[in-house]
Motif scaffolding. Structure first.
Motif, PDB file in Angstrom:
ATOM      1  N   ALA A 399       0.865  -1.186   0.000  1.00 58.71           N
ATOM      2  CA  ALA A 399       0.000   0.000   0.000  1.00 58.71           C
ATOM      3  C   ALA A 399       0.898   1.231   0.000  1.00 58.71           C
ATOM      4  O   ALA A 399       1.742   1.388   0.888  1.00 58.71           O
ATOM      5  N   GLN A 466      -3.004  -0.803  -2.900  1.00 58.71           N
ATOM      6  CA  GLN A 466      -3.771   0.402  -2.590  1.00 58.71           C
ATOM      7  C   GLN A 466      -2.895   1.636  -2.704  1.00 58.71           C
ATOM      8  O   GLN A 466      -1.659   1.552  -2.614  1.00 58.71           O
ATOM      9  N   GLN A 491     -11.515   4.612  -8.461  1.00 58.54           N
ATOM     10  CA  GLN A 491     -12.108   3.433  -7.831  1.00 58.54           C
ATOM     11  C   GLN A 491     -13.223   2.854  -8.696  1.00 58.54           C
ATOM     12  O   GLN A 491     -13.371   1.620  -8.779  1.00 58.54           O
ATOM     13  N   HIS A 503      -9.357   0.459  -3.211  1.00 58.21           N
ATOM     14  CA  HIS A 503      -7.977   0.694  -3.627  1.00 58.21           C
ATOM     15  C   HIS A 503      -7.487   2.096  -3.304  1.00 58.21           C
ATOM     16  O   HIS A 503      -6.271   2.317  -3.221  1.00 58.21           O
TER      17      HIS A 503
END
Length: 712
Positions: A399, A466, A491, A503
């Motif tokens: 992420a 993400q 998204q 995400h």
């Protein structure tokens, strides 16, 4: 380039073997590099190679040691650049620090990248001419605190005692201006004040003898030595008292004046500038915090900053034919640095007011505005290096946490420290603090909103699970709205393609009060990644990068679909809906389109549309005289998206004289219907509207029953 790692007195687990393998370097683990093992640092400095030091806490100490070592050498007064990386608070001091080795390797690998190429700069020159605006007593007090380093002029806004400094001093130490401020514009080194001097007392002639104050029966004169004309009853006793000095003249005409200054200190409750990002060189003071006064002292000299943006007018979707389309950059700018030049079909960005937030480049749908320092291509290399190194080192579900270099860095440091202090304790308020998780890769930016949709999607294509943006009180409110609208579009694309999970997210934290909630949000479950990371590079062209990312995400999409509906706000992708019944195929929309999404056909009356090129600016909609067009935010996944598709066509209208086609049947019929009742288009004149241009001229000159101007 040499890398030095330290486990900070064995407070975090480091594996020099795995880190060295990721960096292709043999690493030595240190525990007190800034103290007992400082000799290892000095030895590395003396090699002359660039260094990466995995510590930011002792950055100042390491820099001083390097300077001393360089100064002790023969003829050497400089040392190779040193880059400092925080792997402690961002990973080593978290509850899953034992799994953070891939992240540490990624952060160190990114630090090995070359510095971005230099860009053009913007210059400010300040000689220290300072204007202080406010109640005279407070203004004089501020001037006293600033000392003799600045050339100070005061602009009185009444004698008042709002800040508790009383009226003006008896001794006049600074030039004082007075009147009604008309405008204050500019920036560091180039402020212009315009005001109207209308008070009967001339402050240049006033000796502050106080005779007028004693003589005035209404007490209409204050210690700012200006007359309150609303309280004055025209006794003119003050004029008699000031007869020798001659500073008071009620018959003096108001005079418009202007003067330039390098710096402005504003003490008023209502500031001269209301935008979120104030011009450099303009500061406010509340009478207590010494920080603005200290900043002013350092704003004398010549300064440079990067020119943060590049503008390509040909790509701009702001205006065509004096019709306004996209205004996204103007609306979002917190520094009021962007204005419209509709007559020139462009925007204008003032580089001296620009603070480099980059939000304008994020919301720009066409890529006419791009971020210059660092360039998008440089950021792409950085993200690719981070994610690639993380994956090769065994990391999963990375992420990316985009945060600011100032406020965001401080918050992550506080969070890491809190997690370290909480280690092994029970029953206190901070129990349970996790710290920055092993899968979260912090990425420091000049400004959190400088990266947008195309780079976020590229990060997902590179293998990120993400992309999170950490926003603090540093950002303007409109930045938050802009980022959220762009994230909603991104998204929607991934959700439509079948990628599971959330995400993109904005994380908000002000200070230590929000660390607990930030800690919880950072532990969110990962979202679905691409099955195969992309290998393309981020391009300088925003739309080109966006297309590369979309192609990769569509190629590996878990779900195959035809069309994905996108949010109306902020979408740079979409189609056009056309009302064929009202459209006359005048093709004015083709001329208005800045992205070549709309095209005509020279051989037939057709209107073609390339959806890939459409930036949803709305210029075609505002230009269409019949209001036949409307925007449809969407992502078409079929191959037709990249092709010129006919969205309307008509039968050509043939000239009634030579049969050559010269327009569309609907357009000519509409024109005939509108002009049939006009006095100038009756009989033969109306019939000529059915002719092509050549035949119309021939018919006019061959007509025998009409008077020609040459006969008059």
């Amino acid at each position: 380039m040499t890398t030095l790692i330290c486990d900070c007195n064995q407070t975090m687990p480091l594996d020099p073997r795995s880190l060295g393998a990721a960096l292709n370097e043999n690493l030595t683990l240190h525990s007190t590099l800034c103290r007992r093992e400082a000799g290892a640092f000095l030895a590395a400095v003396k090699t002359g190679e660039e260094l990466v030091v995995a510590c930011t806490q002792e950055k100042r100490l390491f820099t001083e040691l390097a300077e001393q070592a360089a100064g002790a050498g023969r003829g050497a007064t400089t040392y190779a650049p040193i880059r400092f990386v925080n792997i402690r608070e961002t990973g080593g001091w978290s509850r899953d620090a034992s799994q953070a080795s891939p992240k540490m390797a990624a952060l160190l690998a990114a630090a090995h990248l070359p510095e971005p190429e230099p860009v053009a700069t913007v210059t400010y020159k300040s000689a220290g001419r300072l204007l202080i605006i406010g109640e005279l007593g407070a203004a004089e007090h501020a001037a006293e605190l600033l000392g003799e380093e600045l050339d100070i002029t005061l602009f009185t806004q009444g004698a008042g005692d709002t800040l508790g400094f009383g009226g003006a001093m008896q001794e006049r130490r600074y030039p004082v201006l007075g009147g009604q401020i008309q405008s204050l514009t500019g920036w560091l080194g180039a402020f212009e004040l315009q005001w109207l001097r209308s008070n009967p007392i001339d402050l240049d002639l006033c000796t502050r003898c106080n005779a007028c104050l004693a003589a005035c029966p209404e007490n209409a004169i204050g210690l700012d030595y200006q007359i309150d004309l609303n309280a004055c009853q025209s006794h003119r006793a003050c004029v008699t008292a000031c007869q020798v000095a001659g500073a008071i003249d009620f018959s003096r005409e108001p005079e418009a004046l202007s003067e330039t200054f390098d710096l402005v200190l504003d003490l008023r409750a209502t500031p001269a500038f209301t935008q979120h990002a104030l011009p450099q060189g303009y500061l406010r003071w509340d009478g207590r915090d010494p920080k603005p006064l200290m900043q002013l002292r350092g704003l004398v000299g010549e300064f440079e900053k990067p020119r943060f943006f590049v503008y390509k007018q040909k790509l701009c979707a702001h205006s065509r034919n004096e019709k306004t389309g996209c205004t996204a950059c103007i609306d979002v700018c917190s520094a009021s640095a962007i204005s419209s030049e509709r007559s020139r079909q462009q925007i204008k960005v003032n580089p001296h007011l620009c603070v480099g937030c980059g939000t304008c480049t994020t919301v720009c749908p066409s890529g006419a505005l791009t971020y210059a320092y660092p360039r998008a291509s440089d950021q792409g290399v950085r993200l690719k290096t981070l994610l690639g190194t993380y994956a090769r080192s065994g990391g999963n579900h990375a992420a990316l946490l985009l945060h600011s270099q100032d406020g965001g860095t401080r918050l992550l440091g506080d969070l890491g420290r809190l997690a370290q202090l909480d280690r092994g304790t029970h029953g206190n308020f901070h129990e349970g603090t996790h710290g920055v998780p092993a899968r979260v890769l912090p990425v420091a930016l000049w400004h959190t909103s400088s990266l947008g949709l195309e780079v976020w999607l590229t990060a997902i294509a590179y293998g990120a699970s993400q992309v999170w943006v950490l926003m603090t009180d540093e950002e303007a409110p409109q930045y938050l709205d802009a980022i959220r609208s762009q994230m909603a579009v991104a998204q929607a694309i991934l959700t439509g393609l079948g990628y599971q999970g959330e995400h993109f997210r904005v994380l908000q934290a002000r200070d230590a009060r929000d660390l607990a909630s930030l800690d919880r949000e950072l532990q969110a479950a990962p979202a679905q990644c691409v099955s195969r990371p992309a290998g393309f590079a981020v391009q300088s062209d925003k739309r080109a990068t966006l297309e590369l990312a979309l192609d990769h995400l569509m190629a590996h999409a878990p779900v195959k679909t035809d069309v994905i509906a996108l949010p109306v706000t902020g979408s740079p992708l979409g189609a056009l809906a056309i009302d064929k019944d009202s459209c006359t195929l005048c093709l004015s929309c083709v001329n208005a389109c800045p992205a070549s999404a709309l095209q005509d056909n020279q051989d037939a009356p057709q209107l073609k549309f390339i959806e890939k090129n459409c930036v949803q600016c709305g210029l075609c909609v505002t230009t269409c005289p019949e209001k036949s067009l409307s925007l449809v935010p969407q992502l078409n996944l079929s191959p037709l998206r990249k092709e010129a598709v006919v969205i309307n066509e008509m039968k050509p209208y043939a000239c009634v004289r030579c049969s050559k086609p010269f327009g569309t049947l609907k357009a000519i019929e509409a024109m005939l219907g509108k002009l049939s009742g006009h006095s100038m288009f009756q009989g033969a004149a109306l019939e000529r509207l059915k002719m092509c241009g050549d035949c119309r001229v021939i018919d006019i000159y061959s007509a025998q029953n009409e008077i020609k101007i040459t006969d008059l």
